[in-house]
Design a protein around this motif. Structure first.
Motif, short mmCIF file in Angstrom:
data_model
loop_
_atom_site.label_atom_id
_atom_site.label_comp_id
_atom_site.label_asym_id
_atom_site.label_seq_id
_atom_site.Cartn_x
_atom_site.Cartn_y
_atom_site.Cartn_z
N VAL A 298 0.85 -1.20 0.00
CA VAL A 298 0.00 0.00 0.00
C VAL A 298 0.89 1.24 0.00
N PRO A 299 0.69 2.14 -0.96
CA PRO A 299 1.50 3.36 -0.96
C PRO A 299 1.06 4.32 0.13
N ILE A 300 2.01 5.01 0.72
CA ILE A 300 1.72 6.09 1.67
C ILE A 300 2.02 7.39 0.92
N VAL A 301 0.96 8.12 0.64
CA VAL A 301 1.08 9.28 -0.25
C VAL A 301 0.86 10.56 0.54
N LYS A 302 1.76 11.51 0.37
CA LYS A 302 1.61 12.81 1.02
C LYS A 302 1.85 13.89 -0.02
N ASP A 303 0.95 14.85 -0.10
CA ASP A 303 1.06 15.94 -1.07
C ASP A 303 1.29 15.39 -2.49
N GLY A 304 0.58 14.31 -2.83
CA GLY A 304 0.65 13.76 -4.18
C GLY A 304 1.89 12.93 -4.46
N ALA B 287 -2.24 3.63 6.19
CA ALA B 287 -1.36 4.47 5.36
C ALA B 287 -1.71 5.94 5.53
N ARG B 288 -3.02 6.24 5.58
CA ARG B 288 -3.44 7.63 5.78
C ARG B 288 -3.00 8.13 7.16
N LEU B 289 -3.15 7.27 8.13
CA LEU B 289 -2.76 7.62 9.50
C LEU B 289 -1.25 7.90 9.56
N LEU B 290 -0.46 7.04 8.94
CA LEU B 290 0.99 7.23 8.95
C LEU B 290 1.40 8.48 8.20
N ALA B 291 0.71 8.75 7.09
CA ALA B 291 1.04 9.94 6.31
C ALA B 291 0.86 11.20 7.15
N GLU B 292 -0.15 11.15 8.03
CA GLU B 292 -0.42 12.30 8.89
C GLU B 292 0.41 12.30 10.16
N SER B 293 0.99 11.13 10.48
CA SER B 293 1.65 11.00 11.80
C SER B 293 3.09 11.47 11.82
N CYS B 294 3.67 11.67 10.64
CA CYS B 294 5.09 12.01 10.59
C CYS B 294 5.30 13.25 9.73
N ASP B 295 6.29 14.05 10.11
CA ASP B 295 6.68 15.20 9.30
C ASP B 295 7.73 14.71 8.30
N PHE B 296 7.27 14.37 7.12
CA PHE B 296 8.22 13.85 6.12
C PHE B 296 9.06 14.99 5.56
#
Ligand code: SME
Length: 171
Positions: free
Chosen positions: A128-134, A162-171
């Motif tokens: 499953v991809p973890i997508v942030k800002d596209g 994946a959505r939770l992780l995308a929001e949980s970290c400052d990439f």
């Protein structure tokens, strides 16, 4: 517990564990976010609390998009056998998910062109991809030693994680 109950517990515990932990990094490798380490452990124990085929999960973990090469994934926290450290976007199941930003639910890895066999025991896989800002910032990868190890229920819950992780970290 049913799969739905086990996943609900994973998501609830993940939410609690990630609370206030936006940017905790491993001392030697800034990519080894503690939230991902805990998520890998949560998933591993969740699958092993379920009946087959989930109990036959033999790898659960993450690859991150390499900040110095955005077309490459590098190995993140995981549970299971040692795994290959770098995967190009477009290669294997992980690279396909990273490239297309679409979940790859693979019933039989031998039928997936270019599948990368890190552990010869793996027979099916979900990525499953973890997508942030596209952009794909990471992927969740789970392998199973049985064919058809994963279904829509796994996909839906892992996409929520994946959505939770995308929001949980400052990439
Ligand atoms: N099978 C994956 C490689 C990663 S391991 O399964 C941990 C793939 O084909 O991309």
């Amino acid at each position: 517990m049913s799969k739905a109950e086990v996943y609900a517990q994973v998501l609830e515990q993940a939410t609690a564990l990630f609370d206030g932990q936006r940017n905790w990094v491993h001392i030697t490798n800034p990519l080894f976010y503690s939230n991902f380490s805990n998520a890998a452990a949560l998933l591993w124990h969740a699958y092993h609390s379920l009946p087959a085929p989930s109990s036959a999960v033999n790898w659960s973990g993450f690859y991150f998009t390499d900040p110095s090469n955005p077309r490459q994934l590098i190995l993140g926290p995981f549970q299971g056998q040692v795994a290959c450290q770098a995967i190009a976007f477009g290669r294997g199941v992980c690279g396909a998910a990273a490239e297309t930003k679409v979940t790859q639910l693979v019933e039989d890895v031998d039928k997936f062109p270019g599948h990368i066999a890190c552990d010869g025991a793996s027979k099916s896989e979900v990525v499953v991809p973890i997508v942030k800002d596209g952009k794909t910032v990471a992927i969740i990868d789970v392998d199973c030693a049985e064919l058809n190890g994963f279904n829509d229920e796994d996909q839906v819950a892992l996409e929520e994680l994946a959505r939770l992780l995308a929001e949980s970290c400052d990439f």
